[in-house]
Design an enzyme around this catalytic site. Structure first.
Site, PDB file in Angstrom:
ATOM      1  N   ASP A  21      -5.309  10.112   1.953  1.00  0.00           N
ATOM      2  CA  ASP A  21      -4.154  10.985   2.180  1.00  0.00           C
ATOM      3  C   ASP A  21      -4.524  12.445   1.941  1.00  0.00           C
ATOM      4  O   ASP A  21      -5.445  12.741   1.168  1.00  0.00           O
ATOM      5  CB  ASP A  21      -3.004  10.551   1.247  1.00  0.00           C
ATOM      6  CG  ASP A  21      -1.654  11.056   1.724  1.00  0.00           C
ATOM      7  OD1 ASP A  21      -1.558  11.522   2.877  1.00  0.00           O
ATOM      8  OD2 ASP A  21      -0.686  10.980   0.938  1.00  0.00           O
ATOM      9  N   ASN A  69       3.397   5.550  10.729  1.00  0.00           N
ATOM     10  CA  ASN A  69       2.764   6.768  11.267  1.00  0.00           C
ATOM     11  C   ASN A  69       3.038   6.996  12.768  1.00  0.00           C
ATOM     12  O   ASN A  69       2.868   8.104  13.266  1.00  0.00           O
ATOM     13  CB  ASN A  69       1.253   6.765  11.010  1.00  0.00           C
ATOM     14  CG  ASN A  69       0.868   6.985   9.554  1.00  0.00           C
ATOM     15  OD1 ASN A  69      -0.153   6.484   9.078  1.00  0.00           O
ATOM     16  ND2 ASN A  69       1.661   7.746   8.802  1.00  0.00           N
TER      17      ASN A  69
HETATM   18  C1  IPE Z   1      -0.138   6.571   3.977  1.00  0.00           C
HETATM   19  O1  IPE Z   1      -0.096   7.952   4.072  1.00  0.00           O
HETATM   20  C2  IPE Z   1      -0.708   5.990   5.240  1.00  0.00           C
HETATM   21  C3  IPE Z   1      -2.127   6.231   5.440  1.00  0.00           C
HETATM   22  C4  IPE Z   1      -2.938   6.779   4.579  1.00  0.00           C
HETATM   23  C5  IPE Z   1      -2.645   5.761   6.698  1.00  0.00           C
HETATM   24  P1  IPE Z   1       1.226   8.713   4.552  1.00  0.00           P
HETATM   25  O2  IPE Z   1       0.928  10.161   4.471  1.00  0.00           O
HETATM   26  O3  IPE Z   1       1.669   8.202   5.877  1.00  0.00           O
HETATM   27  O4  IPE Z   1       2.286   8.253   3.446  1.00  0.00           O
HETATM   28  P2  IPE Z   1       3.619   8.928   2.949  1.00  0.00           P
HETATM   29  O5  IPE Z   1       4.469   9.179   4.153  1.00  0.00           O
HETATM   30  O6  IPE Z   1       3.233  10.219   2.277  1.00  0.00           O
HETATM   31  O7  IPE Z   1       4.213   7.966   1.981  1.00  0.00           O
HETATM   32  C1  IPE Z   2      -3.685  11.010   5.848  1.00  0.00           C
HETATM   33  O1  IPE Z   2      -3.401  12.364   5.825  1.00  0.00           O
HETATM   34  C2  IPE Z   2      -4.023  10.512   7.237  1.00  0.00           C
HETATM   35  C3  IPE Z   2      -3.001   9.630   7.839  1.00  0.00           C
HETATM   36  C4  IPE Z   2      -1.908   9.220   7.255  1.00  0.00           C
HETATM   37  C5  IPE Z   2      -3.253   9.189   9.201  1.00  0.00           C
HETATM   38  P1  IPE Z   2      -1.962  12.930   6.176  1.00  0.00           P
HETATM   39  O2  IPE Z   2      -1.913  13.245   7.627  1.00  0.00           O
HETATM   40  O3  IPE Z   2      -0.900  12.018   5.695  1.00  0.00           O
HETATM   41  O4  IPE Z   2      -1.961  14.277   5.337  1.00  0.00           O
HETATM   42  P2  IPE Z   2      -0.733  14.918   4.556  1.00  0.00           P
HETATM   43  O5  IPE Z   2      -0.182  13.869   3.642  1.00  0.00           O
HETATM   44  O6  IPE Z   2       0.258  15.341   5.588  1.00  0.00           O
HETATM   45  O7  IPE Z   2      -1.341  16.063   3.822  1.00  0.00           O
HETATM   46 MG    MG Z   3       0.172  11.877   3.985  1.00  0.00          MG
END
Ligand code: IPE
Ligand code: IPE
Ligand code: MG
Length: 255
Positions: A21, A69
């Site tokens: 994340d 996602n």
């Molecule tokens: C969790 O991250 C999913 C992945 C790492 C693929 P998200 O960024 O989607 O989770 P939330 O929305 O912060 O809970």
């Molecule tokens: C994790 O990074 C990757 C996926 C969930 C695909 P994020 O895209 O969730 O990054 P933040 O949480 O917005 O910083």
């Molecule tokens: Mg995230």
């Protein structure tokens, strides 16, 4: 028996799962588009895959795309799918050279056709490697997994292949995407968030959790080693008492 002040050798968790994340925030902090964070995140996938193996881990599961996602802006979803296909095509040679087996968990049949094709090919080409496995959680959600498992189990009961009254966790867990995989010993989440976001809810029942503020593109082998060191400071009790886990004292045997 070693004296009590001698710490045991560090234990390397056999299966580590990572909630990758912080790609978006990493990019935002640098005034870059979110997709640049994902691009850098792919580099970290590459380095972490080999770092984990170097450290003695047997299985690494990476949460790459959740069922939730899809609700992100379409251009971001499209870019993530494109990056996934590019990564898999580029990595195949390295997987074969370094004997990395690929496996997936999630509803991969809902991914774009191009991604499915390269996934099938990579899984097939690496299926005979048995020393190290990279598991990609793609279109994964623990609740969706439970729905799919319940459907498959119900169908097996209806067909007479399972008996409802004989079912145990061993039976039911065979219908999860993770069938045949060991449970994760350690779950790491980067970016400072301290939630599970629908990841391996059943399988992580007794996992240790380590949260690090580092955003995924900045995650290094040293961060992974630090998480393993933290894991070693934990006592996994599995419902027992601390005393039960300690080795029995040596008895004085009378001659
Ligand atoms: C969790 O991250 C999913 C992945 C790492 C693929 P998200 O960024 O989607 O989770 P939330 O929305 O912060 O809970
Ligand atoms: C994790 O990074 C990757 C996926 C969930 C695909 P994020 O895209 O969730 O990054 P933040 O949480 O917005 O910083
Ligand atoms: Mg995230």
């Amino acid at each position: 028996m070693p004296p009590s002040d001698v710490r045991p050798e560090p234990v390397v968790p056999a299966h580590i799962a990572i909630i990758m994340d912080g790609n978006g925030r990493w990019a935002k902090q640098r005034g870059l588009p979110r997709i640049e964070g994902h691009r850098r995140g792919v580099e970290t996938v590459r380095t972490t895959t080999f770092a984990a193996r170097d450290l003695g881990v047997k299985m690494l599961t990476l949460y790459a795309f959740s069922v939730e996602n899809w609700k992100r802006p379409q251009d971001e979803v499209g870019a993530l799918m494109g990056l996934l296909e590019y990564y898999l095509k580029k990595e195949l040679e390295t997987f074969i050279r370094d004997r990395v087996r690929l496996r997936t968990i999630g509803r991969t049949d809902e991914l774009p056709a191009g991604v499915q094709k390269v996934l099938r090919h990579t899984i097939e080409e690496t299926k005979h490697f048995d020393d190290y496995t990279l598991v990609l959680a793609l279109n994964y959600g623990a609740r969706t997994e439970m729905v799919d498992a319940a459907r498959a189990y119900a169908a097996a009961v209806a067909a007479g292949r399972e008996k409802l009254n004989d079912s145990s966790w061993d039976t039911i867990s065979r219908y999860l995407y993770t069938s045949g995989m060991p449970d994760p010993d350690l779950v790491i989440r980067t970016s400072g968030e301290t939630r599970v976001s629908n990841f391996l809810l059943m399988q992580a029942a007794y996992a240790e959790f380590v949260f690090t503020p580092v955003h995924w593109p900045d995650f290094t082998k040293a961060d992974l080693a630090a998480a393993i060191a933290e894991y070693n400071r934990r006592e996994r009790r599995f419902g027992l008492t601390s005393e039960q886990l300690k080795p029995a004292p040596v008895q004085n045997v009378k001659k």
